[in-house]
Design a protein around this motif. Structure first.
Motif, PDB file in Angstrom:
ATOM      1  N   UNK A   1       0.473  -0.940   0.111  1.00 36.84           N
ATOM      2  CA  UNK A   1       0.080  -0.523   0.477  1.00 36.84           C
ATOM      3  C   UNK A   1       0.912   1.327  -0.175  1.00 36.84           C
ATOM      4  N   UNK A   2       2.015   1.075   0.897  1.00 34.23           N
ATOM      5  CA  UNK A   2       2.854   1.836   1.407  1.00 34.23           C
ATOM      6  C   UNK A   2       4.571   1.832   0.472  1.00 34.23           C
ATOM      7  N   UNK A   3       5.814   1.693  -0.538  1.00 30.05           N
ATOM      8  CA  UNK A   3       6.349   0.907  -0.268  1.00 30.05           C
ATOM      9  C   UNK A   3       7.213   1.431   0.796  1.00 30.05           C
ATOM     10  N   UNK A   4       7.490   2.823   0.392  1.00 29.77           N
ATOM     11  CA  UNK A   4       8.704   3.672   1.313  1.00 29.77           C
ATOM     12  C   UNK A   4       7.489   3.176   2.809  1.00 29.77           C
ATOM     13  N   UNK A   5       7.283   3.307   3.183  1.00 29.48           N
ATOM     14  CA  UNK A   5       6.822   2.635   4.792  1.00 29.48           C
ATOM     15  C   UNK A   5       7.029   1.400   5.173  1.00 29.48           C
ATOM     16  N   UNK A   6       6.699   0.641   4.557  1.00 31.62           N
ATOM     17  CA  UNK A   6       7.047   0.017   4.624  1.00 31.62           C
ATOM     18  C   UNK A   6       7.764  -1.486   4.163  1.00 31.62           C
ATOM     19  N   UNK A   7       8.791  -0.269   4.072  1.00 30.81           N
ATOM     20  CA  UNK A   7       9.908  -1.008   3.999  1.00 30.81           C
ATOM     21  C   UNK A   7      11.005  -0.874   4.832  1.00 30.81           C
ATOM     22  N   UNK A   8      10.435   0.317   5.056  1.00 30.76           N
ATOM     23  CA  UNK A   8      11.553   0.566   5.994  1.00 30.76           C
ATOM     24  C   UNK A   8      11.314   0.608   7.679  1.00 30.76           C
ATOM     25  N   UNK A   9       9.604   0.078   7.463  1.00 25.16           N
ATOM     26  CA  UNK A   9       9.145  -1.078   8.650  1.00 25.16           C
ATOM     27  C   UNK A   9      10.298  -2.771   9.123  1.00 25.16           C
ATOM     28  N   UNK A  10       9.859  -3.215   7.742  1.00 29.01           N
ATOM     29  CA  UNK A  10      10.561  -4.091   7.730  1.00 29.01           C
ATOM     30  C   UNK A  10      12.226  -3.718   7.951  1.00 29.01           C
ATOM     31  N   UNK A  11      12.717  -3.236   7.186  1.00 36.30           N
ATOM     32  CA  UNK A  11      14.071  -2.511   7.485  1.00 36.30           C
ATOM     33  C   UNK A  11      14.535  -2.839   9.538  1.00 36.30           C
ATOM     34  N   UNK A  12      13.691  -2.218   9.800  1.00 29.69           N
ATOM     35  CA  UNK A  12      14.170  -1.844  11.101  1.00 29.69           C
ATOM     36  C   UNK A  12      13.807  -3.319  12.064  1.00 29.69           C
ATOM     37  N   UNK A  13      12.996  -4.408  11.433  1.00 26.27           N
ATOM     38  CA  UNK A  13      12.451  -5.405  11.824  1.00 26.27           C
ATOM     39  C   UNK A  13      13.401  -6.552  11.732  1.00 26.27           C
ATOM     40  N   UNK A  14      14.142  -6.438  11.123  1.00 29.53           N
ATOM     41  CA  UNK A  14      14.952  -6.578  10.284  1.00 29.53           C
ATOM     42  C   UNK A  14      16.777  -6.184  11.280  1.00 29.53           C
ATOM     43  N   UNK A  15      16.509  -5.491  11.207  1.00 29.25           N
ATOM     44  CA  UNK A  15      17.699  -5.095  12.464  1.00 29.25           C
ATOM     45  C   UNK A  15      17.550  -5.227  13.686  1.00 29.25           C
ATOM     46  N   UNK A  16      16.041  -5.240  14.258  1.00 27.88           N
ATOM     47  CA  UNK A  16      16.349  -5.585  15.315  1.00 27.88           C
ATOM     48  C   UNK A  16      15.783  -7.140  15.556  1.00 27.88           C
TER      49      UNK A  16
END
Length: 125
Positions: A52-67
């Motif tokens: 739905x919102x590429x930038x927000x979703x991918x940023x959230x995913x990358x933060x979750x992946x880092x954590x």
């Protein structure tokens, strides 16, 4: 990136459920074996957000992946014991190692896609 996010999440769900089922067969069931599955589910949700919102979703995913990757470091402290055959919970160490590798690869590919997108934007500006 959303497709890669879904794939990464699915891999982590399989790793987490596999680790938990393995721990059940050894009568050492620990809910912590499900942590990779939880990270995977969160990645799948953020992949859906990215549709739905590429930038927000991918940023959230990358933060979750880092954590998630940082969270896998603690169980890997027993990696030496695993190779020596003295690990208390070898399945947990193997699960954490697989999860860490998957998450680091995802992070590298995600950062690389951000760099490519920025270069493309500058070239077309």
């Amino acid at each position: 990136m959303p497709k890669l996010t879904f794939i990464t999440g699915a891999i982590l769900v399989v790793v987490g459920l596999g680790g938990y089922l393995f721990s059940l067969t050894n009568e050492t069931d620990h809910w912590t074996a499900l942590i990779p599955a939880l990270v995977g589910l969160l990645l799948v949700v953020s992949g859906a957000i990215a549709l739905k919102n590429l930038m927000a979703g991918v940023h959230i995913a990358l933060v979750l992946a880092l954590i998630g990757a940082l969270g896998m470091i603690m169980p890997l402290m027993s990696l030496g014991d695993l190779f020596a055959g003295e690990a208390e919970r070898p399945a947990a160490v193997v699960s954490a190692l697989i999860s860490l590798i998957v998450l680091v690869v995802y992070l590298v590919l995600g950062v690389r896609s951000f760099i490519q997108a920025r270069r493309w934007k500058k070239a077309n500006a």
